[in-house]
Scaffold this motif. Structure first.
Motif, PDB file in Angstrom:
ATOM      1  N   LEU A  35      27.730  18.568  40.506  1.00 18.34           N
ATOM      2  CA  LEU A  35      27.142  19.625  41.183  1.00 18.34           C
ATOM      3  C   LEU A  35      27.398  19.996  42.567  1.00 18.34           C
ATOM      4  N   ALA A  36      27.999  18.879  43.327  1.00 14.50           N
ATOM      5  CA  ALA A  36      28.496  19.131  44.667  1.00 14.50           C
ATOM      6  C   ALA A  36      29.847  20.042  44.596  1.00 14.50           C
ATOM      7  N   LEU A  37      30.538  19.948  43.744  1.00 11.58           N
ATOM      8  CA  LEU A  37      31.813  20.788  43.670  1.00 11.58           C
ATOM      9  C   LEU A  37      31.226  22.321  43.171  1.00 11.58           C
ATOM     10  N   ILE A  38      30.299  22.436  42.385  1.00 11.58           N
ATOM     11  CA  ILE A  38      29.927  23.736  41.994  1.00 11.58           C
ATOM     12  C   ILE A  38      29.253  24.492  43.201  1.00 11.58           C
ATOM     13  N   PHE A  39      28.481  23.692  43.978  1.00 13.43           N
ATOM     14  CA  PHE A  39      27.755  24.266  45.056  1.00 13.43           C
ATOM     15  C   PHE A  39      28.893  24.550  46.325  1.00 13.43           C
ATOM     16  N   GLY A  40      29.615  23.695  46.266  1.00 10.50           N
ATOM     17  CA  GLY A  40      30.651  23.549  47.413  1.00 10.50           C
ATOM     18  C   GLY A  40      31.672  25.034  47.125  1.00 10.50           C
ATOM     19  N   TRP A  41      31.879  25.074  45.844  1.00  9.45           N
ATOM     20  CA  TRP A  41      32.828  26.472  45.558  1.00  9.45           C
ATOM     21  C   TRP A  41      32.034  27.832  46.029  1.00  9.45           C
ATOM     22  N   LYS A  42      30.823  27.675  45.522  1.00 13.07           N
ATOM     23  CA  LYS A  42      29.800  28.911  45.766  1.00 13.07           C
ATOM     24  C   LYS A  42      29.787  29.097  47.102  1.00 13.07           C
ATOM     25  N   TRP A  43      29.714  28.194  48.066  1.00 12.15           N
ATOM     26  CA  TRP A  43      29.547  28.201  49.448  1.00 12.15           C
ATOM     27  C   TRP A  43      30.654  28.772  50.009  1.00 12.15           C
ATOM     28  N   TRP A  44      31.860  28.475  49.518  1.00 12.80           N
ATOM     29  CA  TRP A  44      33.194  28.742  50.142  1.00 12.80           C
ATOM     30  C   TRP A  44      33.393  30.040  49.652  1.00 12.80           C
ATOM     31  N   VAL A  45      33.106  30.686  48.688  1.00 13.84           N
ATOM     32  CA  VAL A  45      33.328  32.132  48.065  1.00 13.84           C
ATOM     33  C   VAL A  45      32.578  32.811  48.991  1.00 13.84           C
ATOM     34  N   GLN A  46      31.450  32.544  49.223  1.00 11.84           N
ATOM     35  CA  GLN A  46      30.284  33.391  50.071  1.00 11.84           C
ATOM     36  C   GLN A  46      30.674  33.355  51.389  1.00 11.84           C
ATOM     37  N   HIS A  47      31.178  32.112  52.123  1.00 12.67           N
ATOM     38  CA  HIS A  47      31.746  32.189  53.291  1.00 12.67           C
ATOM     39  C   HIS A  47      33.030  33.142  53.537  1.00 12.67           C
ATOM     40  N   ARG A  48      33.871  33.244  52.511  1.00  9.27           N
ATOM     41  CA  ARG A  48      35.041  33.838  52.556  1.00  9.27           C
ATOM     42  C   ARG A  48      34.564  35.392  52.734  1.00  9.27           C
ATOM     43  N   ASP A  49      33.657  35.736  51.703  1.00 12.01           N
ATOM     44  CA  ASP A  49      33.228  36.893  51.602  1.00 12.01           C
ATOM     45  C   ASP A  49      32.777  37.607  52.793  1.00 12.01           C
ATOM     46  N   GLN A  50      31.887  36.725  53.596  1.00  5.01           N
ATOM     47  CA  GLN A  50      31.159  36.891  54.690  1.00  5.01           C
ATOM     48  C   GLN A  50      32.183  37.300  55.496  1.00  5.01           C
ATOM     49  N   GLN A  51      33.235  36.621  55.721  1.00  7.61           N
ATOM     50  CA  GLN A  51      34.381  36.610  56.822  1.00  7.61           C
ATOM     51  C   GLN A  51      35.326  37.864  56.723  1.00  7.61           C
ATOM     52  N   ALA A  52      35.367  38.267  55.276  1.00  2.00           N
ATOM     53  CA  ALA A  52      36.064  39.571  54.950  1.00  2.00           C
ATOM     54  C   ALA A  52      35.294  40.739  55.277  1.00  2.00           C
ATOM     55  N   GLN A  53      33.871  40.569  55.272  1.00  2.00           N
ATOM     56  CA  GLN A  53      33.156  41.726  55.649  1.00  2.00           C
ATOM     57  C   GLN A  53      33.233  41.887  57.108  1.00  2.00           C
ATOM     58  N   ALA A  54      33.085  40.746  57.918  1.00  5.94           N
ATOM     59  CA  ALA A  54      33.181  40.839  59.340  1.00  5.94           C
ATOM     60  C   ALA A  54      34.598  41.274  59.643  1.00  5.94           C
ATOM     61  N   GLY A  55      35.466  41.161  59.199  1.00  2.85           N
ATOM     62  CA  GLY A  55      36.800  41.325  59.433  1.00  2.85           C
ATOM     63  C   GLY A  55      37.117  42.842  59.259  1.00  2.85           C
ATOM     64  N   TYR A  56      36.510  43.421  58.279  1.00  5.44           N
ATOM     65  CA  TYR A  56      36.574  44.869  58.106  1.00  5.44           C
ATOM     66  C   TYR A  56      35.824  45.540  59.161  1.00  5.44           C
ATOM     67  N   ALA A  57      34.711  45.253  59.564  1.00  9.63           N
ATOM     68  CA  ALA A  57      33.716  45.998  60.253  1.00  9.63           C
ATOM     69  C   ALA A  57      34.481  45.811  61.688  1.00  9.63           C
ATOM     70  N   ALA A  58      35.337  44.905  62.216  1.00  2.67           N
ATOM     71  CA  ALA A  58      36.007  44.886  63.094  1.00  2.67           C
ATOM     72  C   ALA A  58      37.083  45.807  63.309  1.00  2.67           C
ATOM     73  N   ALA A  60      37.267  48.466  61.354  1.00  7.60           N
ATOM     74  CA  ALA A  60      36.805  49.777  61.411  1.00  7.60           C
ATOM     75  C   ALA A  60      36.681  50.271  62.790  1.00  7.60           C
ATOM     76  N   GLU A  61      36.007  49.437  63.788  1.00  9.25           N
ATOM     77  CA  GLU A  61      35.657  49.713  64.934  1.00  9.25           C
ATOM     78  C   GLU A  61      37.155  49.960  65.606  1.00  9.25           C
ATOM     79  N   ALA A  62      37.994  49.160  65.445  1.00  8.52           N
ATOM     80  CA  ALA A  62      39.396  49.276  66.212  1.00  8.52           C
ATOM     81  C   ALA A  62      39.959  50.657  65.638  1.00  8.52           C
ATOM     82  N   VAL A  63      39.863  50.794  64.351  1.00  9.00           N
ATOM     83  CA  VAL A  63      40.577  52.032  63.983  1.00  9.00           C
ATOM     84  C   VAL A  63      39.680  53.409  64.557  1.00  9.00           C
ATOM     85  N   LYS A  64      38.565  53.193  64.659  1.00 15.92           N
ATOM     86  CA  LYS A  64      37.607  54.181  65.424  1.00 15.92           C
ATOM     87  C   LYS A  64      38.123  54.386  66.747  1.00 15.92           C
TER      88      LYS A  64
END
Length: 213
Positions: A35-58, A60-64
């Motif tokens: 269960l720890a591995l499953i929840f850990g994996w889900k957290w890592w995927v969510q964290h990675r997606d959040q970082q990617a979204q933040a990176g794209y937002a930054a 987009a601002e730079a390109v603008k």
């Protein structure tokens, strides 16, 4: 007949209880670890997606900012993006786009400095070095361009290196470099024809009668 078939229900239940007593802790621990591995994996995927979204937002601002009139502000945006995630693809793309804008604004020295910011292990590094070498040729620094492209053997890099060698007066080396560039190009490629013309102007003879100038 199997031994288990001879045991009555009481004996079988006793065996199950004894097994759980001896192995229950390990069984529960294994379930908890799973269960720890499953929840850990889900957290890592969510964290990675959040970082990617933040990176794209930054990004987009730079390109603008790059598309605006204030390149100093654009530089600040790109610098902030690189500081936040220097190895990200977004940061490397922003650097290249900033350099392109600086070239259009005829800020060649600034563009060269920007291209040097591309990380050495970035997949964009060969592209950045190729454009930097072209800028060095335009700035009258062919020796620096040759040195920058010394480790590259792509047709495009060889062509630009040949241009630098011609500018430096090293025609024999230039001819050899142009020939190497041509061997890596499709016969029907328009760029190959251009390199053939450069080779001829450097005093060489393009291979094949169809390419004679």
């Amino acid at each position: 007949m199997a031994i288990d078939d001879l045991l009555d229900e009481h004996e079988q239940s006793e065996r199950v209880r004894n097994w759980l007593k001896n192995n229950g802790a390990g069984l529960i621990g294994g379930i908890a670890l799973g269960l720890a591995l499953i929840f850990g994996w889900k957290w890592w995927v969510q964290h990675r997606d959040q970082q990617a979204q933040a990176g794209y937002a930054a990004y987009a601002e730079a390109v603008k900012a790059i598309g605006g009139d204030d390149l100093k502000q654009a530089q600040a945006k790109v610098a902030a993006l690189r500081e936040a995630s220097p190895q990200s693809l977004y940061a490397q793309l922003a650097v290249l786009e900033l350099a392109q804008a600086q070239v259009k604004a005829k800020q060649l020295d600034a563009a060269l400095a920007t291209l040097k910011q591309v990380a050495a292990d970035s997949p964009m590094k060969p592209y950045a070095d190729l454009h930097a070498a072209r800028l060095l040729n335009a700035a009258g620094k062919p020796e620096d361009a040759v040195k920058l492209l010394s480790s590259y053997d792509s047709p495009s890099a060889l062509e630009v290196r040949g241009d630098a060698l011609v500018q430096a007066g090293k025609l024999e080396e230039a001819r050899d470099t142009y020939l190497k560039a041509m061997t890596g190009m499709d016969v029907a490629s328009p760029q190959r024809r251009i390199v053939a013309i450069k080779l001829t102007h450097a005093g060489g003879t393009p291979p094949g009668s169809a390419e004679s100038i």
